[in-house]
Design a protein around this motif. Structure first.
Motif, PDB file in Angstrom:
ATOM      1  N   THR A 184      -9.209  -4.474  -1.060  1.00 40.59           N
ATOM      2  CA  THR A 184      -7.905  -4.054  -1.589  1.00 40.59           C
ATOM      3  C   THR A 184      -7.621  -3.023  -2.402  1.00 40.59           C
ATOM      4  OG1 THR A 184      -6.773  -5.544   0.505  1.00 40.59           O
ATOM      5  CG2 THR A 184      -5.305  -4.572  -1.020  1.00 40.59           C
ATOM      6  N   TYR A 185      -6.667  -2.245  -1.998  1.00 39.17           N
ATOM      7  CA  TYR A 185      -6.652  -1.510  -3.383  1.00 39.17           C
ATOM      8  C   TYR A 185      -4.951  -1.966  -3.200  1.00 39.17           C
ATOM      9  CZ  TYR A 185      -9.818   1.513  -3.210  1.00 39.17           C
ATOM     10  OH  TYR A 185     -11.947   2.166  -3.250  1.00 39.17           O
ATOM     11  N   ILE A 186      -4.601  -1.743  -4.621  1.00 42.09           N
ATOM     12  CA  ILE A 186      -2.793  -2.138  -5.249  1.00 42.09           C
ATOM     13  C   ILE A 186      -2.308  -0.526  -5.899  1.00 42.09           C
ATOM     14  CG2 ILE A 186      -1.199  -3.718  -5.963  1.00 42.09           C
ATOM     15  CD1 ILE A 186      -2.940  -5.617  -4.399  1.00 42.09           C
ATOM     16  N   VAL A 187      -1.557  -0.348  -5.888  1.00 39.21           N
ATOM     17  CA  VAL A 187      -0.833   0.254  -6.548  1.00 39.21           C
ATOM     18  C   VAL A 187       0.374   0.206  -6.860  1.00 39.21           C
ATOM     19  CG1 VAL A 187      -0.275   2.494  -4.544  1.00 39.21           C
ATOM     20  CG2 VAL A 187      -0.529   3.976  -6.972  1.00 39.21           C
ATOM     21  N   GLY A 188       0.418   0.611  -8.189  1.00 44.33           N
ATOM     22  CA  GLY A 188       2.345   0.749  -8.575  1.00 44.33           C
ATOM     23  C   GLY A 188       3.412   1.887  -8.775  1.00 44.33           C
ATOM     24  N   ILE A 189       3.748   2.392  -8.686  1.00 41.96           N
ATOM     25  CA  ILE A 189       4.188   3.691  -8.451  1.00 41.96           C
ATOM     26  C   ILE A 189       5.597   3.132  -8.952  1.00 41.96           C
ATOM     27  CG2 ILE A 189       5.368   5.570  -7.541  1.00 41.96           C
ATOM     28  CD1 ILE A 189       2.227   5.431  -7.175  1.00 41.96           C
TER      29      ILE A 189
ATOM     30  N   ASP B 210       0.572  14.124 -13.742  1.00 41.05           N
ATOM     31  CA  ASP B 210      -0.922  13.902 -13.543  1.00 41.05           C
ATOM     32  C   ASP B 210      -0.877  12.178 -14.606  1.00 41.05           C
ATOM     33  OD1 ASP B 210      -1.067  15.015 -11.404  1.00 41.05           O
ATOM     34  OD2 ASP B 210      -2.485  16.482 -12.989  1.00 41.05           O
ATOM     35  N   THR B 211      -1.322  11.202 -14.246  1.00 41.41           N
ATOM     36  CA  THR B 211      -1.863   9.921 -15.327  1.00 41.41           C
ATOM     37  C   THR B 211      -3.214   9.380 -14.463  1.00 41.41           C
ATOM     38  OG1 THR B 211      -1.270   8.483 -13.604  1.00 41.41           O
ATOM     39  CG2 THR B 211       1.077   9.593 -15.757  1.00 41.41           C
ATOM     40  N   PRO B 212      -3.987   8.914 -15.067  1.00 44.57           N
ATOM     41  CA  PRO B 212      -5.297   8.547 -14.775  1.00 44.57           C
ATOM     42  C   PRO B 212      -4.707   7.353 -13.276  1.00 44.57           C
ATOM     43  CG  PRO B 212      -4.874   8.512 -17.055  1.00 44.57           C
ATOM     44  CD  PRO B 212      -4.102   8.713 -16.383  1.00 44.57           C
ATOM     45  N   LEU B 213      -5.999   7.937 -12.527  1.00 43.73           N
ATOM     46  CA  LEU B 213      -5.822   6.207 -11.992  1.00 43.73           C
ATOM     47  C   LEU B 213      -5.957   5.344 -12.103  1.00 43.73           C
ATOM     48  CD1 LEU B 213      -4.767   6.450  -8.766  1.00 43.73           C
ATOM     49  CD2 LEU B 213      -7.768   6.566  -7.628  1.00 43.73           C
TER      50      LEU B 213
ATOM     51  N   ILE C 118      -1.741  10.110  -4.439  1.00 50.35           N
ATOM     52  CA  ILE C 118      -3.231   9.173  -4.638  1.00 50.35           C
ATOM     53  C   ILE C 118      -3.568   9.979  -4.510  1.00 50.35           C
ATOM     54  CG2 ILE C 118      -4.483   7.253  -4.730  1.00 50.35           C
ATOM     55  CD1 ILE C 118      -1.561   5.452  -4.054  1.00 50.35           C
ATOM     56  N   SER C 119      -4.760  10.307  -5.118  1.00 50.36           N
ATOM     57  CA  SER C 119      -6.354  10.891  -5.020  1.00 50.36           C
ATOM     58  C   SER C 119      -7.551   9.939  -5.864  1.00 50.36           C
ATOM     59  CB  SER C 119      -6.271  12.323  -5.944  1.00 50.36           C
ATOM     60  OG  SER C 119      -7.302  12.877  -5.590  1.00 50.36           O
ATOM     61  N   HIS C 120      -8.225   9.459  -4.723  1.00 53.92           N
ATOM     62  CA  HIS C 120      -9.567   8.971  -5.280  1.00 53.92           C
ATOM     63  C   HIS C 120     -10.418  10.213  -4.918  1.00 53.92           C
ATOM     64  CE1 HIS C 120      -8.819   4.758  -3.412  1.00 53.92           C
ATOM     65  NE2 HIS C 120      -7.893   5.314  -3.380  1.00 53.92           N
ATOM     66  N   TRP C 121     -10.621  10.980  -4.878  1.00 49.83           N
ATOM     67  CA  TRP C 121     -11.605  12.321  -5.046  1.00 49.83           C
ATOM     68  C   TRP C 121     -11.762  12.797  -6.608  1.00 49.83           C
ATOM     69  CZ3 TRP C 121     -16.428  12.635  -3.471  1.00 49.83           C
ATOM     70  CH2 TRP C 121     -16.854  12.053  -2.701  1.00 49.83           C
TER      71      TRP C 121
END
Length: 484
Positions: free
Chosen positions: A367-372, A352-355, A240-243
């Protein structure tokens, strides 16, 4: 998949005497088992029509035979016609040591003569094998599947039958049971098209005497028109890349064709002829079609020799969150060489996919919640050993995670890559025997303080400033021995 909860041994020991009284609680008015034959995966659906014989019944026991339990990697129990799975607990071996007991919590209490239809869905892995074990390049692919004739249950059964279905009506042979005339009214086994039906068998009473006299193995020898695929190892890395506002997923896969091994030599001319007429032998893998998330970019595919150009990606745009639209990108892969039975092929796929397609943000809690996704499904394949590594942004704190099904293990470590200072937290999950039912999402929640967002630009700025300062100082140092 429901989590299998194993009771402590002491509790199992305490419950063991009650197993013999289980048959007094229910009666199976009918049991129908349907077996869908495949390659690496076999799907089994068993419907139990149950009737309570005592009041206040809240749990029903299902028995998986020892061979079924060893082969089953996924199961679910539902009320017929409903979609919500029931809670299931594993109790261990039954009193005859012939199988493993599962305790199903019923959705409602059953009174005397109360009825309910329960459906047990299972997926078996490595339950078939090639027979014969070797085949020439033009030969058909023949597999064999074995199971028990009678469906095991701790309750008396009025009638039961087993249906074995193949994808092709070309069933070479099947077992004819013996010594079962007292349980049948017509024939003990019939074949119609691609289906072999055992039964119906009447008045089955499961006890030690019955098992020793009548329980017997049955098998089906059938033609299978698709490669038998087995993923020996899957190593998925999600970064995961926020930048960069993107999610990068990379899969390292070691693929094995578990079909019959090649007999004789491989003929390239024969393979080219099959390619021209598009009539490949069923035990030869010539290509794969993978469904990737919508909005993918920068897809790549390479193997141990380098980049493989024989691939094609059909992209679809990203869909809005909460949309019920079922869209996906399609990646068509063609291995560098045809993968025959017994052969291996190792390759890497990444994209790659858009964050914003994968991450949600709660502004109130920060809080960030990510689904992988656990894996990208390879149709018809079983994944023997899988590891999913999720790399979070540097400085992420308060990390929590949940898997869609039971994992072998989970752990956290620090992953360090370029431009990192203290490293990034990473979560690692280990799985075994994944099937087409294990395509759920791993959810990870975390927080990133504002100061952590500044770590990378500050570290880059300091590095460049230090480089320029070093160069500035170096130009002003006079290292000559004699001045002019």
């Amino acid at each position: 998949m429901r989590r299998w909860r194993t009771l402590p041994l002491l509790l199992v020991g305490a419950l063991a005497p009650t197993f013999s009284f289980a048959s007094l609680s229910f009666e199976n008015t009918a049991i129908v088992r349907s077996i869908e034959l495949g390659g690496s995966l076999v799907h089994v659906s068993t419907t139990y029509a149950v009737k309570a014989l005592q009041p206040g019944q809240t749990t029903y026991q299902i028995v998986l035979s020892n061979s079924e339990r060893a082969a089953t990697s996924w199961f679910d129990v539902k009320v017929k016609g409903q979609t919500v799975p029931l809670e299931v607990a594993e109790l261990g071996e039954d009193e005859f040591s012939t199988g493993h007991l599962l305790s199903v919590s019923l959705p409602k209490e059953l009174a005397v003569n109360g009825t309910l239809n329960l459906v047990l869905e299972t997926v078996q892995t490595h339950a078939t094998y090639p027979y014969p074990t070797r085949a020439a390049q033009k030969d058909p692919q023949l597999l064999k599947y074995e199971t028990d004739l009678f469906i095991t249950s701790p309750y008396d059964t009025l009638v039961q039958r087993t249906k074995i279905r193949s994808s092709s009506p070309n069933i070479i042979s099947y077992t004819t049971p013996h010594d079962v005339d007292s349980f049948v009214k017509d024939g003990s086994v019939t074949k119609s098209g691609a289906t072999v039906t055992y039964g119906p068998y009447y008045n089955i009473q499961m006890d030690a005497d019955f098992f020793s006299k009548y329980q017997q193995p049955i098998s089906a020898h059938y033609n299978f028109d698709h490669p038998v695929l087995q993923v020996k190892t899957l190593r998925r890395t999600a970064e995961i890349s926020h930048w960069g506002t993107n999610l990068n997923i990379e899969d390292n896969i070691h693929l094995h064709n578990a079909g019959p091994a090649l007999k004789g030599h491989f003929s390239r001319l024969e393979h080219q002829s099959q390619s021209y007429f598009r009539k490949f032998s069923p035990h030869i893998l010539s290509g794969l079609t993978l469904h990737l998330p919508p909005g993918v970019t920068n897809a790549y595919y390479y193997d141990l020799n380098g980049n493989v150009s024989t691939s094609h990606l059909r992209k679809t745009p990203s869909v809005a969150k909460g949309s019920k639209a079922s869209q996906y990108s399609v990646l068509e892969l063609k291995p560098r060489y045809p993968v025959l039975g017994g052969w291996n092929y190792s390759y890497t796929v990444g994209f790659d996919t858009p964050l914003e397609d994968s991450v949600s943000y709660d502004a109130r809690s920060g809080t960030y919640i990510v689904g992988i996704p656990v894996m990208t499904l390879i149709p018809g394949a079983v994944v023997d050993d899988a590891e999913v590594k999720i790399i979070l942004p540097e400085g992420a704190i308060n990390v929590q995670y949940i898997s869609p099904f039971s994992e072998l293990s989970s752990s956290m470590l620090t992953h360090t890559t370029y431009l990192d200072t203290t490293g990034r937290p990473a979560v690692i999950f280990a799985y075994k025997d994944l099937t087409d039912k294990h395509t759920g999402m791993i959810y990870v929640s975390y927080q990133v303080p504002f100061s952590a967002h500044l770590k990378k630009p500050v570290s880059v700025g300091v590095a460049f400033f230090s480089l320029f300062a070093l160069a500035f100082i170096a130009r002003r140092i006079d290292l000559r021995l004699h001045k002019k």
